[in-house]
Design an enzyme around this catalytic site. Sequence first.
Site, PDB file in Angstrom:
ATOM      1  N   SER A   1      39.074  67.947  75.968  1.00  0.00           N
ATOM      2  CA  SER A   1      37.869  68.803  74.971  1.00  0.00           C
ATOM      3  C   SER A   1      37.433  67.737  74.494  1.00  0.00           C
ATOM      4  O   SER A   1      36.816  67.755  73.469  1.00  0.00           O
ATOM      5  CB  SER A   1      39.417  69.657  74.637  1.00  0.00           C
ATOM      6  OG  SER A   1      40.732  69.513  74.279  1.00  0.00           O
TER       7      SER A   1
ATOM      8  N   HIS B   1      38.056  73.814  79.472  1.00  0.00           N
ATOM      9  CA  HIS B   1      36.295  73.916  78.861  1.00  0.00           C
ATOM     10  C   HIS B   1      35.747  73.556  80.050  1.00  0.00           C
ATOM     11  O   HIS B   1      34.318  72.812  80.673  1.00  0.00           O
ATOM     12  CB  HIS B   1      36.461  72.528  78.689  1.00  0.00           C
ATOM     13  CG  HIS B   1      36.247  73.014  77.048  1.00  0.00           C
ATOM     14  ND1 HIS B   1      35.629  73.231  76.124  1.00  0.00           N
ATOM     15  CD2 HIS B   1      38.192  72.750  76.036  1.00  0.00           C
ATOM     16  CE1 HIS B   1      35.731  73.678  74.976  1.00  0.00           C
ATOM     17  NE2 HIS B   1      36.777  72.767  74.768  1.00  0.00           N
TER      18      HIS B   1
ATOM     19  N   LYS C   1      36.058  80.560  75.872  1.00  0.00           N
ATOM     20  CA  LYS C   1      35.330  79.853  75.544  1.00  0.00           C
ATOM     21  C   LYS C   1      33.728  80.534  77.366  1.00  0.00           C
ATOM     22  O   LYS C   1      33.591  80.990  75.716  1.00  0.00           O
ATOM     23  CB  LYS C   1      36.001  78.035  76.510  1.00  0.00           C
ATOM     24  CG  LYS C   1      36.909  77.954  74.955  1.00  0.00           C
ATOM     25  CD  LYS C   1      37.886  76.889  75.837  1.00  0.00           C
ATOM     26  CE  LYS C   1      38.171  76.377  74.384  1.00  0.00           C
ATOM     27  NZ  LYS C   1      39.723  74.872  74.766  1.00  0.00           N
TER      28      LYS C   1
HETATM   29  C1  LIG Z   1      40.898  75.929  74.273  1.00  0.00           C
HETATM   30  C2  LIG Z   1      41.767  75.184  75.038  1.00  0.00           C
HETATM   31  C3  LIG Z   1      43.146  76.344  75.112  1.00  0.00           C
HETATM   32  C4  LIG Z   1      42.710  77.200  74.932  1.00  0.00           C
HETATM   33  O1  LIG Z   1      42.610  78.522  75.330  1.00  0.00           O
HETATM   34  P1  LIG Z   1      42.284  79.598  74.135  1.00  0.00           P
HETATM   35  O2  LIG Z   1      41.707  80.707  75.035  1.00  0.00           O
HETATM   36  O3  LIG Z   1      41.871  79.510  72.927  1.00  0.00           O
HETATM   37  O4  LIG Z   1      43.737  79.872  73.703  1.00  0.00           O
HETATM   38  C5  LIG Z   1      43.717  75.543  76.619  1.00  0.00           C
HETATM   39  N1  LIG Z   1      44.075  74.851  76.803  1.00  0.00           N
HETATM   40  C6  LIG Z   1      42.554  73.773  76.390  1.00  0.00           C
HETATM   41  C7  LIG Z   1      42.351  72.364  78.204  1.00  0.00           C
HETATM   42  C8  LIG Z   1      41.867  74.253  75.333  1.00  0.00           C
HETATM   43  O5  LIG Z   1      40.734  73.487  75.217  1.00  0.00           O
END
Ligand SMILES: *Cc1c(COP(=O)(O)O)cnc(C)c1O
Length: 391
Positions: free
Chosen positions: A180, A208, A239
């Site tokens: 990320s 992601h 996301k």
């Molecule tokens: C954003 C993210 C999460 C968390 O996801 P949410 O649905 O926002 O709680 C988990 N793992 C990674 C790699 C992320 O980038």
Amino acid sequence: MADWRVLTEEMERLKLEGRYRPLSVWDSRSDKWMTIGGRKVLQLSSNNYLGLTHHPELKAAAKEAVDEYGVGSGSVRTITGTLDIHDELERELAAFKGTESTLVFQSGYATNVGVLSSILGPEDVVISDELNHASIIDGIRLTKASRKVYPHKDMDALEAELRDSGGFRQRVVVTDGVFSMDGDIAPLPDIVALCEKYDALVYVDDAHASGVLGRSGKGSTDHFGLHGRVHVQVGTLSKAVGVAGGYVAGAQVLKDFLIHRARSFLFSTSAPPSVAASCLAAVRVLKNHPELVERLWDNTRYFREKLLSLGFDTGASETPIIPIICGAPERTMRFSDALLAEGVFAQGIVYPTVAMDKGRVRLIVTAMHTREELDFAADAMSRAGKAQGLI
Ligand SMILES: *Cc1c(COP(=O)(O)O)cnc(C)c1O
């Protein structure tokens, strides 16, 4: 009387180090131009890769679900909180991912914490990339399993850990699919080959990569053609999918086990029906509109080329996540502030999220940006980058 002097001192220290950031409050009535304090700025920091947060089919599905089911689910999944719409979402997601089953959680964070903390016991070992997401680290902290961390994407180091871990009951290798903070892709084919050689389970967090990598955004397993060889695929619905929630895709036995053991699943109320309905609509949009993901990648290539030709250091980026490496926290935040003054919002990310000297402004390109908007952003970056001595 007790007071908050410890917290107050900590906050003073953050301010001294230039790491104090109040929350920005946005109006978010569009998928890319947002208003802050009355000023309109182009958003280049949202995870809304495909513009689905404002998609008419997702909005209509949410409204219909409110009328049909009400606004809340009323309970945890194991009591009365599994509505037909939750079940339908899991079936549709499993078909999309090409796995036996999926189980939906309230967030990606809750998914990693719930899955890792339940599948790993004291007789097991978990081997994790050093740059894995905080939710993976927190999930691992909740287990009594032995923990090993390997240097980022270092396959020799991973192999050495696997070779040394013969005595454990289960060995689980965990990696982000797309990292990320750097926007680079995990070497999943190599990880899978090593895990097959050493009889280890493969766990990939595609937060992601969901809606970004693979056909129609099916994720990194699909991107690399590794169907049937990855044991745990975590995804997020928050996301690129545009709504909220997380899920795990894999074998039916994994789902059955998690329904009985994953504490973040068992002890937290299920997603509101409107959320499940929008997620279901989103999966259908992804399936029926592969051109959205194609447009995302077109824009990514276009924008990254522009930034490289301007002379920016985009680190290891190979996805729509493009970090501009700035260095120290103060310099990073100055660049982010200068961009904001130019009408572009790009989040500065500093220690402790990244190393002290690896502060970066992180840009995320979306399918919705037009060429004109990307050109506008590149011009702003060029001016701000020169002013800050970055290019
Ligand atoms: C954003 C993210 C999460 C968390 O996801 P949410 O649905 O926002 O709680 C988990 N793992 C990674 C790699 C992320 O980038």
